[in-house]
Every structure is written in structure tokens, then in C-alpha cells.
Design an enzyme around this catalytic site. Structure first.
Site, mmCIF file in Angstrom:
data_model
loop_
_atom_site.group_PDB
_atom_site.id
_atom_site.type_symbol
_atom_site.label_atom_id
_atom_site.label_comp_id
_atom_site.label_asym_id
_atom_site.label_seq_id
_atom_site.Cartn_x
_atom_site.Cartn_y
_atom_site.Cartn_z
ATOM 1 C CD GLU A 83 -7.682 9.340 74.892
ATOM 2 O OE1 GLU A 83 -7.814 8.100 74.825
ATOM 3 O OE2 GLU A 83 -6.620 9.937 74.621
ATOM 4 C CG HIS A 84 -7.204 6.348 79.255
ATOM 5 N ND1 HIS A 84 -6.826 5.026 79.277
ATOM 6 C CD2 HIS A 84 -6.350 6.957 78.389
ATOM 7 C CE1 HIS A 84 -5.793 4.844 78.464
ATOM 8 N NE2 HIS A 84 -5.480 6.010 77.923
#
Length: 499
Positions: A83-84
């Protein structure tokens, strides 16, 4: 709209009118991509979400090598890590390009990792919606997972976990899931542990990316000022530009099983010793699953017990006795398991008394039920909160996405209120009795001795927590939805990890 609307995975097109004259449309592309929109009259902005039904529970341990292939690395922590990384650049955009695209139009963009899904979202003016679709599509479908950025972001995530471990409420929340759910994958922390993040490799994250970010995994939901046909066109164009093959027919991935599974308790008592002024305490037990017909009853029960300033817990613990500043209850429901929790933050000297009061109020509700006045107040609170929440396109977008991913049905405000009106006092008492009869887990973070809680726990639990492996459990922390439907998904759980 009368009743819930089903979302069959094999239905290419669906359109209906929801409450408030909102128009909901759904398109399933031949490639399996699902695109949903809720057009709200008079809106001048829109919220868009790109969803994949993969969360922290879907991560895997390392699998042994076969003779003909290398070992598959462990993917614990990969969902949050990925996600990052999707913000860190694509084949055509740098991380700065992505940030500038939204900042230049006053938009918002972020992402969240939950236990059963990941969502990348943005909110922009209506005229900027095509740009938001293009950028989010590029991020999701064309990320390069640059090796240098990978190591940089490893440090960022470790700092995020350290920040969460400095928040005793976050530590208590994640520890409670492990204590209640034990070895079930839902018991693991959403963001991974520092050990997981230190150990995970780029190959593991890349494997996780390739296995779960495919056309038939993708759900796009938009609410607000949106034209559905134009939305479908721009999503298709953007996905093709990002390199995805939409010409190969594929069925959307099947939804998770919605059948409850047996739960083996992790620990009856978890003490995390910290030199704090307060003890952050949670008492938890198995709850209900997302598809349970009692999910609206759970919302009513939660409202009465600990859902507001007029709730029993708030009135008894804070207003009458002054023993805590923050006290509440919550329900978290997932596809095959759930957790119900009672929280209070209080001084170490009062923690035993407060724990008895929390549990005592639940047992009193289970044994003696609720009053007509409490039922009326809960109905008013949930009805009003649901209506107010839908003033926000973020909530509508989230409702669409979670409806598609979790239950496969859409419930508008009118249907939610109809279901709420069917709940009666006997339903609430019976559910409370079921909760109160389940195995009890208590988590306390602070300067506290396990013996303080011996009066409400099974014999020997205090000694085990003081000397056993669960006595120093530490974990980092555990998204929007309407109030009536809160118990139908993990929207009321401890917060999802956001970038």
C-alpha cells in the site's frame, strides 16, 4: 428501492434508484473488473476508491521449496508495505508527480489497509475526476516497486509502527484481536510487526502484488458527481494505458466464505507493562460475522451499551462514578469471525473496579434486557447518524465498495431503517447473552499487576499472564460506513492502517 439489491458476479449491467434519488449503476467488464457508481444530485465533488479484496489476513508464511522451484518467501507485512509502495512511482510518474497531481487541484488522496481489503482513494471536484481515475489507475496497475524506494519505505513503515506502539490504545486494540482470535489470521496486526517488516523482501511483496492486483480482483467505486458511462470509459482507457490486458475474459474473483469458523482463544489475559499514568483496558469476546442476520441488532446493542454519551457504560463509569474519561464499546465483524470489545482508560488503582463495571453492564443487559426508552433512543441515534453520514461522498463510496466485496448486496438508507425498525428488546437481550457467554479476554496496557483482574477471570489466568509468553504482548494498531450497517463489516473496528 424496496429491499436489498444483490450484486451477482455474473451480471454485466445493473442500475437502480436508491433512497434520496441517488442513481446506482454497476458494470462488470469481460475482464472481471467491477465498476460501481452512485450519482448524487447536486454534488460538485466525487470520491473514488480502487479496492482489492486482499488484507492482512491473506498474507502467507514461507512455503517450503520444491525440487523444481525456489521457496516462496513469507509475505507477512506485504499488504501494508505494498500500500505504501504504490505511492512511490510508476513507469510514467514519480512519487512527486502523484502528490502534485492532487495537491494542484486541492484534492485529497490516501489509502488504507484493513484485515480483509485494501483501498486507494481520492476526493476531488467533479471536473478533476478523470485526472483522479488516471492517477490512481496508474498507481495500482503500473507500479515499479523501485528497489531503492523499497528500502526507503521500509524505514518509513518501521517509524509508523513505532508511532503506533507509542499509543497505548493502539497496542491494546491489536493485542485484543490476538487474545480473542488466537491463531486465526484475523488476529494478526494489520501493519505487520517490526520483525515482519524487517524481514520481508521485495520479491515477497512483488509476488503479493502480482497474485492479487489483477483485473478480476479490482473493484472501482465512485460516489458524488459522476457520470457512469464516462467513468467506465476512463477506467478502461486508463487500465489499458497502464499495461493491463482487458481483452482476456475472466470472472470476478469469488467473494470470501461468509460462514463462521470455530475460534480458539489466544489468551484470557494480556498485560503489556508500560510506565503510564493510565491503564488502557479492553475486555473482548468473539462477536458475529458480517453476514449474521443479527448485525443490525448488534448496532442497537452497541449503541445502548457503549455507543454514546447516554450509553450505559458512559453513564455508569464516567458520569456517575468519575472513573474514566474515555469509555465505550465496539463491534468488529468480518467474513468468518468477529470481535466485541469494551474499552476504558483509567488510573491503575481503579482498573480492577472499572473492569468489573464494564463486564457487569454487559451481564446486566444480558440478564435483564433493555428498556423501551433505550430502544427508542438507540433507534433515533442510529437513524440520524446513518442519514448524516450519507451527506459525505466518502461514506457512499465506501458503502459501495464494501457492499461489492463483502456481502454482495447493496442496502440503502430506507432499507437499513426498515431493518432497524424490526429489532426488538428480546433480540438485543438474546445477543447480549450470547456475547456474555463466550470466552472472555482482557488486555491491559500500563503500570498494572495481573492480580488486579483475578475476580473476573478464570482461575489461574492472572498467574499465566504474569509469567507466560502473553504477558508482554505488544502489537501495532488495527474505515468509513453508515451507523446502522456498522456491524456488517470491519468499519467499526479499530482503525485500518492508512498511509
Amino acid at each position: 428501492m424496496n429491499g436489498a439489491v444483490d450484486f451477482p458476479l455474473d451480471m454485466p449491467e445493473l442500475s437502480f434508484q436508491a433512497s434520496g434519488d441517488a442513481r446506482v449503476r454497476r458494470t462488470v467488464l469481460p475482464s472481471g473488473v467491477r465498476i460501481l457508481s452512485e450519482q448524487v444530485l447536486g454534488a460538485r465533488s466525487a470520491t473514488i476508491g480502487f479496492w482489492v479484496a486482499v488484507g492482512s489476513r491473506d498474507e502467507q508464511a514461507a512455503r517450503a521449496a520444491r525440487a523444481s522451484s525456489p521457496a516462496h518467501p513469507a509475505t507477512f507485512g506485504s499488504t501494508h508495505f505494498l500500500e505504501h509502495l504504490l505511492f512511490k512511482g510508476t513507469k510514467t510518474r514519480t512519487a512527486l508527480d502523484i502528490a502534485v497531481a492532487f495537491d494542484a487541484v486541492g484534492g485529497e488522496h490516501n489509502a488504507m489497509t484493513a484485515k480483509e481489503y485494501t483501498c486507494y482513494y481520492a476526493k476531488v471536484r467533479d471536473r478533476d475526476l478523470p485526472m483522479a481515475v488516471e492517477v490512481l489507475t496508474d498507481m495500482l496497475a503500473s507500479s515499479v516497486l523501485d528497489p531503492i524506494e523499497f528500502e526507503t519505505e521500509r524505514g518509513v513503515i518501521l517509524e509508523e509502527l513505532s508511532m503506533s506502539q507509542d499509543d497505548p490504545a493502539d497496542v491494546a486494540n491489536e493485542s485484543l484481536f490476538q487474545a480473542v482470535l488466537g491463531e486465526h489470521p484475523l488476529g494478526r496486526p494489520i501493519g505487520g510487526t517490526p520483525e515482519h517488516i524487517e524481514a520481508v523482501t521485495r520479491d515477497a511483496v512483488m509476488e503479493h502484488y502480482r497474485a492479487n492486483y489483477r483485473p478480476n480482483d479490482l473493484v472501482v467505486s465512485v460516489a458524488g458527481a459522476v457520470d457512469h458511462d464516462a467513468l467506465v470509459d476512463i477506467v478502461v482507457q486508463s487500465l489499458k494505458a497502464a499495461g493491463w490486458n482487458l481483452d482476456t475474459p475472466a470472472a470476478p474473483v469469488a467473494r470470501r466464505s461468509l460462514t463462521a469458523v470455530p475460534i480458539s482463544q489466544g489468551s484470557p489475559l494480556t498485560i503489556v507493562n508500560r510506565p503510564l499514568e493510565q491503564v488502557n483496558m479492553l475486555i473482548g469476546m468473539p462477536g458475529i460475522v458480517a453476514a449474521d442476520e443479527r448485525r443490525v441488532t448488534m448496532s442497537v446493542l452497541n449503541s445502548i451499551l457503549g455507543g454514546g454519551m447516554s450509553s450505559r457504560l458512559f453513564q455508569e463509569v464516567r458520569e456517575k462514578r468519575g472513573l474514566a474519561y474515555s469509555v465505550y464499546s465496539y463491534a468488529a465483524s468480518y467474513s468468518d469471525a468477529g470481535v466485541f470489545g469494551l474499552y476504558a482508560g483509567c488510573s491503575p488503582a481503579k482498573s480492577g473496579q472499572v473492569a468489573e463495571l464494564l463486564l457487569g453492564e454487559l451481564h446486566r443487559l444480558a440478564e435483564h434486557g433493555v428498556t423501551a426508552e433505550e430502544m427508542s433512543r438507540a433507534s433515533g441515534q442510529l437513524s440520524g447518524a446513518s442519514a448524516l453520514a450519507l451527506e459525505d461522498s466518502d461514506t457512499r463510496m465506501s458503502r459501495l465498495g464494501r457492499s461489492e466485496i463483502t456481502l454482495g448486496e447493496f442496502v440503502d438508507l430506507d432499507e437499513a431503517l426498515r431493518r432497524l425498525a424490526l429489532v426488538n428488546a428480546d433480540d438485543v437481550r438474546e445477543l447480549a447473552a450470547d456475547l456474555a457467554s463466550g470466552p472472555l479476554s482482557l488486555v491491559a496496557v500500563g503500570a498494572i499487576d495481573a492480580d488486579v483482574f483475578s475476580s473476573i477471570l478464570p482461575s489461574g489466568a492472572a498467574a499465566e499472564a504474569a509469567t507466560g509468553p502473553t504477558g508482554s504482548t505488544m502489537a501495532p494498531p488495527g474505515a468509513p460506513g453508515d451507523a446502522v450497517a456498522a456491524a456488517s463489516a470491519d468499519s467499526s473496528a479499530p482503525r485500518a492502517n492508512r498511509r
